[in-house]
Design an enzyme around this catalytic site. Structure first.
Site, PDB file in Angstrom:
ATOM      1  N   ASP A   1       0.861  -1.189   0.000  1.00 32.46           N
ATOM      2  CA  ASP A   1       0.000   0.000   0.000  1.00 32.46           C
ATOM      3  C   ASP A   1       0.898   1.239   0.000  1.00 32.46           C
ATOM      4  O   ASP A   1       1.892   1.295   0.720  1.00 32.46           O
ATOM      5  CB  ASP A   1      -0.916   0.002   1.239  1.00 32.46           C
ATOM      6  CG  ASP A   1      -2.146   0.869   1.047  1.00 32.46           C
ATOM      7  OD1 ASP A   1      -3.266   0.344   1.102  1.00 32.46           O
ATOM      8  OD2 ASP A   1      -1.978   2.082   0.811  1.00 32.46           O
TER       9      ASP A   1
ATOM     10  N   GLY B   1      -4.904   4.979   1.844  1.00 29.43           N
ATOM     11  CA  GLY B   1      -5.063   3.982   2.905  1.00 29.43           C
ATOM     12  C   GLY B   1      -4.417   4.440   4.202  1.00 29.43           C
ATOM     13  O   GLY B   1      -3.719   5.459   4.246  1.00 29.43           O
TER      14      GLY B   1
ATOM     15  N   ASP C   1       4.700   2.098  -3.918  1.00 26.74           N
ATOM     16  CA  ASP C   1       3.818   2.492  -5.010  1.00 26.74           C
ATOM     17  C   ASP C   1       4.000   1.516  -6.168  1.00 26.74           C
ATOM     18  O   ASP C   1       5.097   1.383  -6.715  1.00 26.74           O
ATOM     19  CB  ASP C   1       4.206   3.917  -5.425  1.00 26.74           C
ATOM     20  CG  ASP C   1       3.305   4.477  -6.504  1.00 26.74           C
ATOM     21  OD1 ASP C   1       2.489   3.716  -7.069  1.00 26.74           O
ATOM     22  OD2 ASP C   1       3.426   5.689  -6.776  1.00 26.74           O
TER      23      ASP C   1
ATOM     24  N   TYR D   1     -11.830   7.981 -14.569  1.00 25.93           N
ATOM     25  CA  TYR D   1     -11.846   6.821 -13.659  1.00 25.93           C
ATOM     26  C   TYR D   1     -12.467   5.600 -14.337  1.00 25.93           C
ATOM     27  O   TYR D   1     -11.919   4.496 -14.278  1.00 25.93           O
ATOM     28  CB  TYR D   1     -12.636   7.183 -12.389  1.00 25.93           C
ATOM     29  CG  TYR D   1     -12.833   6.027 -11.449  1.00 25.93           C
ATOM     30  CD1 TYR D   1     -11.800   5.586 -10.627  1.00 25.93           C
ATOM     31  CD2 TYR D   1     -14.055   5.360 -11.388  1.00 25.93           C
ATOM     32  CE1 TYR D   1     -11.987   4.520  -9.761  1.00 25.93           C
ATOM     33  CE2 TYR D   1     -14.248   4.296 -10.518  1.00 25.93           C
ATOM     34  CZ  TYR D   1     -13.213   3.886  -9.713  1.00 25.93           C
ATOM     35  OH  TYR D   1     -13.405   2.824  -8.865  1.00 25.93           O
TER      36      TYR D   1
ATOM     37  N   LYS E   1     -10.492   2.111 -15.224  1.00 26.38           N
ATOM     38  CA  LYS E   1     -10.912   0.783 -14.746  1.00 26.38           C
ATOM     39  C   LYS E   1     -11.162  -0.156 -15.928  1.00 26.38           C
ATOM     40  O   LYS E   1     -10.875  -1.361 -15.850  1.00 26.38           O
ATOM     41  CB  LYS E   1     -12.165   0.912 -13.873  1.00 26.38           C
ATOM     42  CG  LYS E   1     -11.871   1.436 -12.483  1.00 26.38           C
ATOM     43  CD  LYS E   1     -11.074   0.410 -11.677  1.00 26.38           C
ATOM     44  CE  LYS E   1     -10.685   0.877 -10.308  1.00 26.38           C
ATOM     45  NZ  LYS E   1      -9.878  -0.113  -9.562  1.00 26.38           N
TER      46      LYS E   1
ATOM     47  N   VAL F   1     -19.605   0.359  -3.222  1.00 24.72           N
ATOM     48  CA  VAL F   1     -19.355  -0.398  -1.990  1.00 24.72           C
ATOM     49  C   VAL F   1     -19.312   0.573  -0.799  1.00 24.72           C
ATOM     50  O   VAL F   1     -18.775   1.676  -0.906  1.00 24.72           O
ATOM     51  CB  VAL F   1     -18.019  -1.159  -2.105  1.00 24.72           C
ATOM     52  CG1 VAL F   1     -17.824  -2.061  -0.890  1.00 24.72           C
ATOM     53  CG2 VAL F   1     -17.979  -1.957  -3.402  1.00 24.72           C
TER      54      VAL F   1
END
Ligand code: UD2
Length: 312
Positions: free
Chosen positions: A32, A37, A55, A143, A147, A173
């Site tokens: 991470d 995060g 990264d 975005y 994806k 989510v």
């Protein structure tokens, strides 16, 4: 015991996957960058997890993270539609370049399967609701396009190099540990924080846009099933609840759950915002034996209980 790498494991969804893997007695490594995060998300399992801060846009990090693992659950991303509209290059680096590096590293390390966090945003304003995986795609924002590029790279790595991959397309989510601290945060975390703090949230547009809000435990279940199901390599599978609710209804529900005497204000619609989103989860049911176990009301109650505790 299998060895898993969870990328973005200190993030919201990643940390829930890590906890479940630890609970099952698996060996877990997390990579991470800590851009979105937090180490604290892994507090309950820290002693059981190997942590690499780095990264994945750097090939050496991707290689070190992938070495010796059986399965990769690739959750690392800058997961925000509006942020990608304002910072497309920064988001491309994290959402596309890092994914390509990771695929190369996974191929070279002989990883058994890589599961990628895809997004319902790839569908755009689709005509068919609920939406199945094979409709024509229409990414409306950086975005969504990032994806889509990610999942197409996965498919290519399966056909070209034989690396087993699966894309799980997530639908909005939510749950404990979703970070409400930025304007780019998911709407449920923002609404709950505002209501608990007695602040006025903003609904972008008329509030009649709809989403298939999915409690995080369902996603954990779907991803781990996608990691092990036979006959799904190279595929794309919706992981969601299969319902849809408007933002106005969502806000009303949260308002009565919290008991907060707060009304929302309305602002201009977000650029690139999708009107309606609802998953057809027939493929996940058929191929994974998946079925949502936590429906929206229960998920909201659990998330609210967490937020009350986290904010106190
Ligand atoms: C997209 C994807 C989702 C996931 C996510 C990235 C779709 C349909 N869904 O979610 O699957 O990939 O990106 O984490 O593309 N809103 C407000 N007020 C606020 C914040 C948001 O009204 O303060 C609205 C926003 O305009 C949108 C809805 O709430 O209509 C949901 O926004 P979001 O940012 O939580 O998620 P969304 O739908 O962009």
């Amino acid at each position: 015991m299998a060895h898993y790498l969870v990328t973005g494991g200190a993030g919201f969804i990643g940390s829930h996957l890590v906890e479940e893997l630890v609970r099952r007695g698996e060996r877990v490594r997390v990579v991470d960058s800590l851009v979105t995060g937090y180490r604290r998300n892994l507090a309950a399992v820290a002693s059981r997890v190997e942590f690499i801060e780095g990264d994945l846009a750097q090939a050496a990090v991707a290689a070190a993270a992938s070495a010796g693992v059986d399965y990769i659950l690739h959750q690392a991303a800058i997961p925000s539609v509006p942020r990608s509209v304002t910072e497309p290059v920064f988001c491309h680096e994290a959402n596309v370049n890092a994914t390509l590096n990771l695929l190369v590293a996974a191929r070279d390390a002989g990883v058994r399967r890589l599961v990628f966090a895809g997004s319902s945003s790839v569908y755009g304003n689709v005509a068919v609701l609920p939406t199945h995986e094979d409709v024509p795609l229409d990414p409306l924002t950086p975005y969504a396009l990032q994806k889509l590029i990610g999942e197409q790279y996965l498919r290519l790595f399966t056909s070209l190099y034989g690396l087993e991959t699966v894309t799980t397309r997530y639908f909005n989510v939510f749950g404990p540990r979703q970070d409400p601290s930025s304007a780019y945060s998911g709407v449920i975390s923002l609404f709950i924080r505002s209501l608990l703090d007695g602040r006025t949230p903003t609904i972008f547009g008329d509030g009649e846009q709809t989403r298939d809000f999915t409690y995080v435990a369902n996603v954990v279940d779907g991803v781990l099933k996608a990691c092990h199901a036979p006959g799904v390599a190279g595929g794309v599978i919706n992981v969601a609840t299969g319902g849809r609710v408007s933002l106005n209804t969502l806000f009303g529900t949260l308002r009565s759950l919290t008991g907060a005497d707060v009304v929302a204000t309305y602002g201009p619609a977000r650029r690139g915002d999708i009107r309606d989103s609802q998953a057809n989860i027939g493929r996940a049911r058929a191929l994974l034996g998946y079925s949502p176990t936590v429906e929206l009301p229960e998920g909201l109650a659990r998330t609210l209980a967490w937020a009350r505790q986290a904010g106190s």
